[in-house]
Structure formats: C-alpha cells, structure tokens
Design an enzyme around this catalytic site. Structure first.
Site, PDB file in Angstrom:
ATOM      1  N   GLU A 121      21.698 -18.673   8.230  1.00 18.97           N
ATOM      2  CA  GLU A 121      20.756 -17.695   8.784  1.00 18.97           C
ATOM      3  C   GLU A 121      20.350 -16.713   7.700  1.00 18.97           C
ATOM      4  O   GLU A 121      21.128 -16.458   6.786  1.00 18.97           O
ATOM      5  CB  GLU A 121      21.436 -16.911   9.930  1.00 18.97           C
TER       6      GLU A 121
ATOM      7  N   LYS B 193      20.155 -13.245   6.021  1.00 16.10           N
ATOM      8  CA  LYS B 193      20.947 -12.027   6.170  1.00 16.10           C
ATOM      9  C   LYS B 193      19.945 -10.882   6.214  1.00 16.10           C
ATOM     10  O   LYS B 193      19.458 -10.429   5.171  1.00 16.10           O
ATOM     11  CB  LYS B 193      21.930 -11.870   5.012  1.00 16.10           C
TER      12      LYS B 193
ATOM     13  N   ASP C 296      18.256  -7.527   6.238  1.00 16.87           N
ATOM     14  CA  ASP C 296      18.666  -6.251   5.656  1.00 16.87           C
ATOM     15  C   ASP C 296      18.144  -5.114   6.524  1.00 16.87           C
ATOM     16  O   ASP C 296      17.211  -4.408   6.177  1.00 16.87           O
ATOM     17  CB  ASP C 296      18.141  -6.136   4.219  1.00 16.87           C
TER      18      ASP C 296
ATOM     19  N   TYR D 299      21.379 -12.639  16.735  1.00 20.20           N
ATOM     20  CA  TYR D 299      22.037 -13.792  16.128  1.00 20.20           C
ATOM     21  C   TYR D 299      23.443 -14.062  16.627  1.00 20.20           C
ATOM     22  O   TYR D 299      24.102 -14.957  16.135  1.00 20.20           O
ATOM     23  CB  TYR D 299      22.048 -13.659  14.602  1.00 20.20           C
TER      24      TYR D 299
ATOM     25  N   LYS E 181      25.034 -13.744  -1.020  1.00 16.16           N
ATOM     26  CA  LYS E 181      24.016 -12.753  -1.387  1.00 16.16           C
ATOM     27  C   LYS E 181      23.078 -13.276  -2.476  1.00 16.16           C
ATOM     28  O   LYS E 181      23.502 -13.992  -3.374  1.00 16.16           O
ATOM     29  CB  LYS E 181      24.704 -11.472  -1.914  1.00 16.16           C
TER      30      LYS E 181
ATOM     31  N   CYS F  55      -5.624  18.288 -13.655  1.00 16.65           N
ATOM     32  CA  CYS F  55      -5.983  16.942 -13.224  1.00 16.65           C
ATOM     33  C   CYS F  55      -6.414  16.130 -14.440  1.00 16.65           C
ATOM     34  O   CYS F  55      -7.245  16.584 -15.222  1.00 16.65           O
ATOM     35  CB  CYS F  55      -7.120  17.007 -12.209  1.00 16.65           C
TER      36      CYS F  55
ATOM     37  N   CYS G 159     -10.429  15.585 -14.213  1.00 12.50           N
ATOM     38  CA  CYS G 159     -11.438  16.647 -14.258  1.00 12.50           C
ATOM     39  C   CYS G 159     -10.935  17.891 -14.974  1.00 12.50           C
ATOM     40  O   CYS G 159     -11.686  18.848 -15.147  1.00 12.50           O
ATOM     41  CB  CYS G 159     -11.900  17.002 -12.845  1.00 12.50           C
TER      42      CYS G 159
ATOM     43  N   CYS H 263      -5.018  17.763  -6.900  1.00 15.43           N
ATOM     44  CA  CYS H 263      -6.198  18.278  -7.588  1.00 15.43           C
ATOM     45  C   CYS H 263      -7.115  18.751  -6.476  1.00 15.43           C
ATOM     46  O   CYS H 263      -7.496  17.972  -5.605  1.00 15.43           O
ATOM     47  CB  CYS H 263      -6.871  17.166  -8.389  1.00 15.43           C
TER      48      CYS H 263
ATOM     49  N   CYS I  21     -14.156  16.671  -8.499  1.00 13.79           N
ATOM     50  CA  CYS I  21     -13.396  15.796  -9.400  1.00 13.79           C
ATOM     51  C   CYS I  21     -13.951  14.366  -9.309  1.00 13.79           C
ATOM     52  O   CYS I  21     -14.022  13.792  -8.223  1.00 13.79           O
ATOM     53  CB  CYS I  21     -11.916  15.813  -9.003  1.00 13.79           C
TER      54      CYS I  21
END
Ligand code: IVH
Length: 674
Positions: free
Chosen positions: A112, A114, A116, A229, A318, A412, A415, A430, A435
């Site tokens: 199956e 695994k 996470d 499961y 794993k 920025c 600009c 900004c 800009c």
C-alpha cells in the site's frame, strides 16, 4: 412516511450521491438533481430545526466551535511501523519472520502507499459514525469528530450505498489517513501568498493543522481527503481474514480506499512493486513517503506479535528522501500583482527525483533569516511530490566564509521605489501603483479567466504591450489601436481581431467581475460579488466607509480596510474614471435592454440553494419569462449563479470558475424597469 423518516431517507440518499461524486468519481445524478435533494433537506430541516442531527449532510460545512479537544482512549493501541529502506532490509525482515513460522510457510503480501498524512481512528456503531479521533500517542487521541464530518469522503453511515445488502458490524473501528491533495495544497499557498499571509511548509503539517481546528467550519474550508486501510476492531460480523479482502470490504462499505494498493504473491513482486513506485510517486496527487508491506494473512500476521510498538507482520519501506544538496547561486526577487516581493533561489542545477531543479522558493525574508540562508551556501533542496521545490536550510558546516547574507530589499527591484511591510505580515510589498512589473502582473490578472475572462489575452501579450509603451494601466487596453497592434511581432490580422473582439466583449462583464479584476487585496470573486450585491455599484462601494463595509455579513475589518484604502488612492480613482469612459459596467444590473424593461435574453442562469421567497420552479419561470435561460449545472458558459441559503457544490464551482453569484433580490433588480 413520517417526517422524521423522510428526512432520514433524504440524508441517506444525499450521502450516497456525495459518495458517488467524491469517492467514486462517478455521479449517477445531475448536479441539478443533487441540488434539489439537498434543498429539500435544507427546507425540511429549517422548518424543523429540532430534527437536525450532526450527521446530516447539511452539517458538513462545520459544526459550532469548541474550546478544547476532548481526549479519548483508543479501544486498542494504535500501533506504528518498523522502517526499512531497501530490498535488503526487506529480505532481512522476511528472514526474521521466517524463524517464527513453520518451515516452508509461503507468504503473500499487500503493498500500500504509505500516505504522508495523519492517522485517524473512526468508530461506527450500528453503521453510524460516532467518533473520529487522532492517533495521539497511540493510546490516547483527541476527539475531532465534528472536523472529520467535514471531510466529504468520510461515510456518515455504512454501508453508504442504500441498496447494499452488507450488514454493518455492531461496532467497527477503522483506521485511515487524512491528507491534503498536492494541487489543493499549492492553491491554498498561492492564495495565502497573494494575501501576504505566511505560507504552509508542507501538505502533511497543513492537513494536521486543518484537522486540529477548534472551529470545524475552518476545517471545512480546507481540502482534506482520506484513505482507509485497516479494520482495527469489528463486532457482530465476520470480517475477511486477509488484508486484500479487508481493503475490498472497506471499499464495499463505502470507505475511500486507495486505487494504488497492490496484491503481491511473493517478496520479489513486492520488491518490483516498490521499484515501480519510485517513478509513480511523483505522478499522484498526494504525498507518499514510502510503501507499507503487509502480510496478507492477517491472522498469521497478528500472531507474530510486536517489537515495542511495531507489529512484526508489516513494515514501512521508505523512499529515499527527495532531497539533494546544491549551491545557492543567487536570489532573484519576483513581484506579484499585489506587490508582494517573493524571493526565489537560483540554484546550481540539480536532479531530484527525475527532474532538474534550477529554482526553489525561499518563501519570504522571515524564513530566510530564521534559517540563516546565505548566497553561496550549500543548501538542502527538497522536492515533495509536485510541490514547488523549496530550500530546507543551509549546511552551515561547509561554509568557507565567502557566503554573503541575503539582504532584505528596501526598494523594489523593478521600479526602485521603497518597499513596505505591514504589521503582522511576513510579506514585503512594493506599494508603487505604477511599478511596471506589478502592472504586467495586474493586466495578466485583469484579463484572466476568473476576472474579465479575455481569453485571447495572455501573460506574454501583457508584457509585450507594456514594453512597447502601448499600455500603462489596465484601462489602456480599451484604447489599443489596430494599427499599433499590427506592428507587434507575431500579431497578424486574425490575432489582432481576436484580441480586440475579446477586449470589446469584456465591456459587458458584470460589475462584480470588474471589481474582482481590479485586484484589490482580499477581494476575490466571492467578496466582489458580495460587495456589488450589497452596494449595487462600484461607485457606491467607493463611497463606503470601513463601518459601512463591516455591516455586511462576511466582510471583516481586513477586507473593509483594504477596500477603503484602495478607493482612497487617487490613481485608483483615475483608473475607475478611465474604465467608465471606456464604457465598462460599473453598476448592477447588467442586462440587455429590450422593450423598455430589462430583459434577461442571452443570459444563462443556474439556481442553487433555497431562495428567500421563490421556489426553484418559480425562479425558473421568472427567468425564462424575462427571456433568460436556466441550466442545471455551472460551467464557463454560466452568466449568473442565483444562490440562496445553504448553497452547496455549485457555489464552490461558480467561485472556482469566476461565475458571478447573485441572490434573489439582485435577480429581481435585473428586470426591474429603472
Ligand atoms: S498500517 C499496525 N498502512 O504510517 C499497522 N500505516 O510509520 C500500522 N501509514 O502510523 C499502520 N499509510 O499513520 C499503515 N497504508 C498504510 C499507511 C500507514 C500511512 C502511517 C500510519 C502509521 C505510520 C507508520
């Protein structure tokens, strides 16, 4: 049939269709039919609130918040798994088991994914979901029942299929994993980044945080899913004795079971399956950190006992971490349409899980400082599934002193105007309305599908028009001239015609779309529709105070302040005037004029939820009587979704597609002579 019985049947039917839709992905009725059922239940429940039960599908939007999570004792310890990392480890596991079994015992297995996510323990009594808990320390978990009810694929009653003849056990405890699909995780982060909110680090923690909300309606807003499961306990029915059949059994009761589970006749098949997963893991929409190998014969597996908290009969294999180290060459700053400065790592290219990674997100400057990441550092880059790669952190030990700190920008990069940071926000902005980079991003957003929907207008066009000085703000697109466009590289007659036609057509978009397209912080399509509904026009909205705005249900201080600030800006005012002059629709209603009264001809409506005064039939007749069309499901072609109380999946879809959402009053206004 008694009213109670009617309501009960309706709930069973609705849950079955939710299951067909969300778990099996194969609905057997139309959205319209589903909505009718749901509306009927809402209607009955609102007439008889005393009959509302927590397991009603109407309650999936989240029950009332609580102060604390109640601790619950698990009926049996919720065990963990031993880890293996390669085929050799797996063979060693098999040999250890061999010593405990009669000589020559043949074993078959189930492999199956695994998942996470985080473990959930679900209890059903006489087929009814009564308790949902987190794993906690394996002995004591937390009661998160109301939160789990918001997970669309969690069965409230089993078997979910009312036709099913399978008797539910008197008592059944099922184990599963709640998770957040990767695409949904990305969407969530993208919208948080735009709003200047801290982004989430990974889908797992986000799923965990979402499930552990004291306010279940917050959980309901998060796209959680689940796979089951294992059967931990069952009373009153014989349940299958092999893992493979148990999975089938869970599925037959209506639990969501991963389609990626696999039967393997021997260990070589297991190893081959594990090898295939290495490539497969990046193609699926949930995070998997390995596979779980389980001995198929559960009685035999259980008889093997435990080592500490780990059963001997199963093992986690794993995947190697999708992490590599590489050098951080530079940091490039991107600016989004809301002005957020996003630091982006330029990396020495590195292959991770079959993909060459050259860029990674550094999230924001708080993150950079917290992790003390420097230019020139060797950094750990992590790629989790399809999620944008990110920098886990620097390897401090290999620094040679040439590394340079990453400066927080004070100006920025596009600009050169000073940047600002708002209290409580991690993002740096900004704020210069002129800009150039932001402007390109804003035009991109203005024309996008969820906003003005000018399909012939893409991101590249926006940049090109700007570079040639043909546009300086979004309103300038309405003064584009054919001759000028024909000068641009790649712009032939047909392309120019399409572009101009698309721009012209956008003038008929309703004001809520225009308001969305303006890109005011926190004002997405849902909020925009709400604001236009309440104020009737962009002009009325522009005159509203923070107080006026906060009177509206669904508008909080943050949105109110953002709207007022936007309209207080002189440049924005000028923009509105330019748009008005270009002939855009700043006020509701939008409708085709016909014979004095406003007609709805040419407009396509979908109705959802319970309207305050009209039944569905009455609303349909009303729309059709004024020349409009009513269809059953929301699509890109839909002009308006007329939404009432307890609107469900259609509202979500309308919002996703950027379809304007109106209420009954707004619908009536559209045809009022005025
Ligand atoms: S079986 C006694 N199957 O992985 C059997 N666990 O590292 C124990 N997990 O705590 C669990 N996917 O939360 C099993 N298909 C799967 C799983 C799975 C994810 C989680 C589970 C467990 C952890 C162990």
């Amino acid at each position: 049939m008694s009213l109670e019985e009617q309501i009960k049947q309706l709930r069973i039917e609705i849950d079955y269709h939710l299951y067909r839709y969300h778990t099996l992905d194969s609905p057997v009725i139309s959205d319209a039919e589903y909505d009718a059922l749901y509306r009927r239940l809402v209607e009955l429940e609102s007439e008889h609130p005393e009959l509302i039960t927590p397991d009603s599908p109407t309650q999936r939007a989240g029950a009332a918040p609580s102060d604390v999570f109640v601790k619950v004792n698990h009926p049996v310890p919720i065990l963990s798994l031993m880890n293996a990392f390669n085929a050799d480890d797996l063979r060693a596991w098999r040999m250890r088991i061999d010593r405990l079994l009669p000589e020559g015992t043949k074993l078959d297995y189930v492999v199956e994914p695994k998942f996470d996510g985080l473990t959930v323990v679900l209890t059903y009594r006489n087929g009814v979901f009564t308790l949902g808990a987190t794993r906690g320390d394996g002995t004591v978990g937390e009661d998160v029942t109301p939160n789990l009810r918001t997970v669309r694929t969690l069965p409230q009653r089993i078997p979910v299929d009312p036709q099913s003849k399978i008797p539910p056990p008197d008592y059944l405890v099922v184990r599963g994993e709640a998770y957040m699909p990767l695409d949904k995780f990305e969407e969530l982060n993208a919208s948080r980044a735009e709003a200047g909110e801290a982004i989430y680090m990974n889908p797992r923690n986000t799923a965990a945080g979402s499930l552990r909300q004291l306010d279940p309606s917050k959980t309901a807003e998060r796209p959680l899913r689940m796979y089951c499961y294992d059967v931990i306990l069952a009373d009153g029915t014989e349940i299958p004795t092999t893992q493979w059949e148990r999975l089938a059994y869970l599925k037959s009761l209506g639990f969501p079971v991963s389609p990626d589970n696999q039967y393997c006749a021997n260990l070589d098949e297991v190893i081959a399956a594990f090898g295939r997963w290495g490539a497969h893991r990046n193609q699926i929409n949930y995070e998997v950190d390995g596979v779980v190998v389980k001995i198929n014969d559960r009685e035999l597996a259980d008889s093997l006992g435990f080592v500490g908290k780990d059963p001997r009969g199963a093992i986690a294999l794993k995947f190697p971490a999708q992490e590599k180290t590489t050098r951080l060459l530079d940091v490039q700053v991107n600016v989004g349409r809301t002005g957020v400065l996003a630091p982006n790592a330029i990396l020495e290219p590195v292959e991770i899980g079959g993909v060459t990674v050259r860029n990674a997100t550094l999230h924001n400057y708080d993150e950079i400082e917290r992790k003390d990441i420097r230019i020139g550092d060797r950094v750990i880059v992590r790629r989790a599934g399809d999620v944008i790669p990110y920098i886990v952190g620097p390897i401090v030990d290999v620094r040679d002193g040439t590394e340079r700190p990453i400066e927080r920008p004070t100006r920025c990069p596009f600009c050169d105007e000073p940047v600002v940071q708002f209290p409580g926000e991690v993002a740096i902005y900004c704020e210069n309305a002129a800009c150039p980079e932001q402007l390109i991003r804003r035009v991109e957003y203005y024309v996008s599908r969820g906003a003005m929907d000018i399909t012939s207008f893409g991101a590249q066009t926006a940049a090109l028009l700007f570079q040639h000085g043909l546009i300086h703000d979004v309103a300038d697109i309405y003064t584009l001239r054919r001759d000028d466009l024909l000068q641009l590289e790649g712009f032939k007659d047909k392309k120019v015609d399409n572009l101009l036609a698309g721009i012209e057509a956008s003038k008929n978009q309703p004001p809520e779309r225009l308001l969305t397209a303006l890109g005011i912080r926190f004002v997405g399509s849902v909020v925009a529709a709400l604001l236009i509904q309440s104020f009737g026009s962009i002009d009325a909205l522009s005159a509203a105070s923070v107080d006026d705005l906060q009177q509206i249900e669904g508008i909080g201080p943050q949105i109110a302040a953002s709207v007022v600030a936007w309209f207080a800006n002189k440049q924005n005012h000028q923009l509105i005037e330019k748009l008005r002059a270009a002939g855009l629709n700043l006020s509701t209603p939008v409708a085709v004029e016909s014979q004095g009264a406003r007609s709805l001809s040419g407009l396509i409506f979908v109705i959802t939820g319970t309207l305050p005064t009209m039944s569905r039939d009455a609303a349909t007749a009303f729309i059709e009587g004024h020349g409009g069309k009513v269809t059953g499901s929301v699509s890109k072609k839909t002009d308006y979704l007329v939404a009432g109380e307890a609107a469900g999946s259609k509202l979500v879809k309308a919002n996703d597609l950027g379809v304007a959402v109106i209420d009954e009053a707004a619908l009536r206004d559209m045809v009022a002579v005025g």
